[in-house]
Design a protein around this motif. Structure first.
Motif, short mmCIF file in Angstrom:
data_model
loop_
_atom_site.label_atom_id
_atom_site.label_comp_id
_atom_site.label_asym_id
_atom_site.label_seq_id
_atom_site.Cartn_x
_atom_site.Cartn_y
_atom_site.Cartn_z
N MET A 35 -19.91 -32.76 -37.33
CA MET A 35 -18.95 -31.66 -37.43
C MET A 35 -19.42 -30.69 -38.50
O MET A 35 -20.27 -31.03 -39.34
N THR A 36 -18.86 -29.50 -38.49
CA THR A 36 -19.39 -28.40 -39.31
C THR A 36 -18.98 -28.43 -40.77
O THR A 36 -19.52 -27.68 -41.58
N GLU A 37 -18.01 -29.28 -41.14
CA GLU A 37 -17.38 -29.19 -42.46
C GLU A 37 -18.36 -29.25 -43.63
O GLU A 37 -18.30 -28.43 -44.55
N THR A 38 -19.26 -30.25 -43.63
CA THR A 38 -20.14 -30.46 -44.79
C THR A 38 -21.11 -29.30 -44.98
O THR A 38 -21.30 -28.83 -46.11
N SER A 39 -21.74 -28.86 -43.90
CA SER A 39 -22.70 -27.76 -44.02
C SER A 39 -22.00 -26.47 -44.40
O SER A 39 -22.49 -25.70 -45.25
N PHE A 40 -20.85 -26.20 -43.79
CA PHE A 40 -20.10 -25.00 -44.16
C PHE A 40 -19.71 -25.04 -45.63
O PHE A 40 -19.84 -24.04 -46.35
N CYS A 41 -19.23 -26.19 -46.10
CA CYS A 41 -18.82 -26.35 -47.49
C CYS A 41 -19.97 -26.04 -48.43
O CYS A 41 -19.80 -25.31 -49.42
N PHE A 42 -21.16 -26.56 -48.13
CA PHE A 42 -22.31 -26.33 -49.02
C PHE A 42 -22.64 -24.84 -49.11
O PHE A 42 -22.77 -24.30 -50.22
N PHE A 43 -22.81 -24.17 -47.98
CA PHE A 43 -23.21 -22.76 -48.01
C PHE A 43 -22.10 -21.88 -48.60
O PHE A 43 -22.38 -20.89 -49.30
N PHE A 44 -20.85 -22.25 -48.37
CA PHE A 44 -19.70 -21.52 -48.92
C PHE A 44 -19.68 -21.66 -50.45
O PHE A 44 -19.52 -20.68 -51.18
N VAL A 45 -19.86 -22.89 -50.94
CA VAL A 45 -19.86 -23.15 -52.39
C VAL A 45 -21.07 -22.52 -53.04
O VAL A 45 -20.98 -21.93 -54.14
#
Length: 474
Positions: free
Chosen positions: A143-153
């Motif tokens: 699911m997209t959560e971890t990768s999105f979180c990294f690039f967002f942070v």
């Protein structure tokens, strides 16, 4: 110019011995806990729990690039799946990558915490973030959560650290590019872009940020987003990142709004059934074929009609969605049970249906919510119940401190007790909380800002400690 590796070595050398131990402890904790979940996932195969996963994999494994410009699912996550050679039967690569991205997110949080927390408080903060069940669980899912979180942070921390510094133009461009890619992973961050651009231009006007710095970040910000939107315009006659926004407003917002307004289930079903479907823009041979722009317009039109006719219900649903996103337990009991092999991997999905739960909350049928929770607890073995209860209590205790810290940080920023960059930091967090639709989302929509909420919680604890010392000294 020093190589990136040399710069990292010099930065690490600049840390105190205590900070080095804190960072090493947080990294080890993060890697170990994420790998436990990854190994469990590879052993019991409880992945592909979301319908979205199958679509992402279909895009990633399609020969050529015809599917990369997809009107519903942007290319960000399929690119990562492609790079790691992920399929439904071979997904170790993406899970290992996500464990590493989760670890890198903790390092970024450590860097952000150094700005406003004492060394001991920063250690506490990164340890709490490393022990987040929300982050552990979703790092082991397709699911997209971890990768999105990294690039967002990453984008947010670069802004926080570099916006007001000269000779950081390349880093700011990378920060903008990171948020641009995050938007191709999860289109919801378009809202953050819309908020950040005028904020950056305001601080250029106020002479806090140089025009070159702001331009560097904005160019990176718009590069991938504009290219992708142009591709969708050519292919589907829709200039945007995805039609998930319009369908979220019409369906995931529309259903609970109509429930709140007292419409019958038959009326709601017929209204939603009358909306155009994805098959209508995908199949050019259909008699009722429409382009992407018409599809989005019709979905947006339903929401705008509801907003005009039932503004109070729209606000009620919106703020209830925010509350649900912020307070929901960090992982599902059924999903955790499957994850650790307590239920068969092919067991039918009986996880809490967020749309049903949300409808019960909107209609104030709290008894149904309580019954559903009991049903899920009965399915889970004792050790899963223990993990879930501890993680839920952990968040219940931490959440009030996080909200107070967010308010405190906002006050300190406006009172100029914190540098102006915190206005950008707060703009990212507050826009994500208040302007993005969170209906029927659950805790996974909280994940991109949970690291920052933990930072805010520890900021509160530090403030309370310093306040108590001032009282004792009087």
């Amino acid at each position: 110019m020093l190589s990136p590796i040399k710069q990292i070595q010099l930065w690490f050398a600049s840390l105190t011995a205590y900070e080095k131990r804190s960072l090493q402890l947080a990294i080890v904790l993060t890697i170990v806990t994420r790998l436990i979940f990854v190994i469990a996932a590879l052993t019991h195969h409880p992945v592909a729990l979301e319908v979205d996963t199958y679509r992402y994999l279909a895009i990633a494994n399609e020969p050529g690039f015809a599917r990369w410009f997809d009107l519903n699912d942007p290319a960000g996550y399929p690119i990562l799946l492609k790079l790691t050679g992920t399929t439904l039967t071979s997904y170790a690569g993406i899970l290992i990558l996500q464990a590493l991205l989760s670890t890198a997110t903790i390092v970024l949080l450590f860097i952000a915490g150094r700005e406003i927390l004492g060394q001991k408080w920063n250690r506490l903060m990164v340890i709490l973030a490393a022990l987040s069940l929300l982050s552990m669980f979703f790092s082991s899912q397709l699911m997209t959560e971890t990768s999105f979180c990294f690039f967002f942070v990453l984008a947010t921390v670069i802004l926080l650290k570099s916006a007001g510094l000269e000779k950081h133009k390349l880093l700011l461009f990378i920060g903008g590019l990171s948020l641009s890619f995050a938007t191709l992973v999860r289109p919801s961050s378009v809202v953050t872009i819309v908020i950040l651009v005028p904020l950056l231009l305001y601080y250029v006007y106020a002479r806090k940020i140089s025009f070159a710095n702001a331009t560097s970040f904005i160019l990176g910000l718009l590069l991938l987003v504009s290219l992708y939107a142009t591709g969708l315009k050519i292919k589907y006659n829709y200039f945007g990142i995805s039609v998930k926004g319009p369908t979220t407003l019409s369906i995931y917002y529309g259903i609970p709004i109509m429930q709140s307004a007292g419409y019958s289930d038959h009326f709601i079903d017929s209204t939603i059934g009358a909306l155009p479907t994805s098959e209508q823009y995908l199949d050019h041979n259909r008699a009722d074929h429409i382009d992407g722009d018409t599809f989005a317009h019709k979905h947006n039109a339903l929401f705008l009609q509801l907003l005009k006719e039932h503004p109070i219900d729209v606000l009620r649903v919106h703020f209830l969605g925010i509350a649900q996103m912020l307070t929901w337990p960090p992982a599902g009991l059924f999903q955790l049970s499957k994850h650790f092999g307590a239920l068969p991997s092919d067991a039918p999905l009986q996880e809490m249906d967020f749309q049903t739960i949300f409808g019960s909350l909107v209609r104030l049928k709290l008894g149904r919510v309580y019954e559903t929770l009991n049903e899920r607890l009965a399915l889970a073995p004792l050790f899963v119940q223990f993990i879930w209860i501890v993680a839920t209590l952990f968040w219940i205790v931490l959440f009030p401190f996080a909200i107070f810290g967010l308010v405190l940080m906002t006050v300190d920023t406006f009172m100029k007790r914190l540098p102006f960059q915190y206005a950008l930091f707060l703009g990212v967090i507050l826009s994500y909380i208040f302007l993005i639709p969170h209906v029927a989302a659950g805790a996974r929509f909280r994940m991109p800002i949970e690291p920052f909420l933990i930072l805010c919680a520890v900021y509160t604890l530090q403030w309370l400690y310093q306040f108590s010392l001032r009282l004792e000294s009087k």
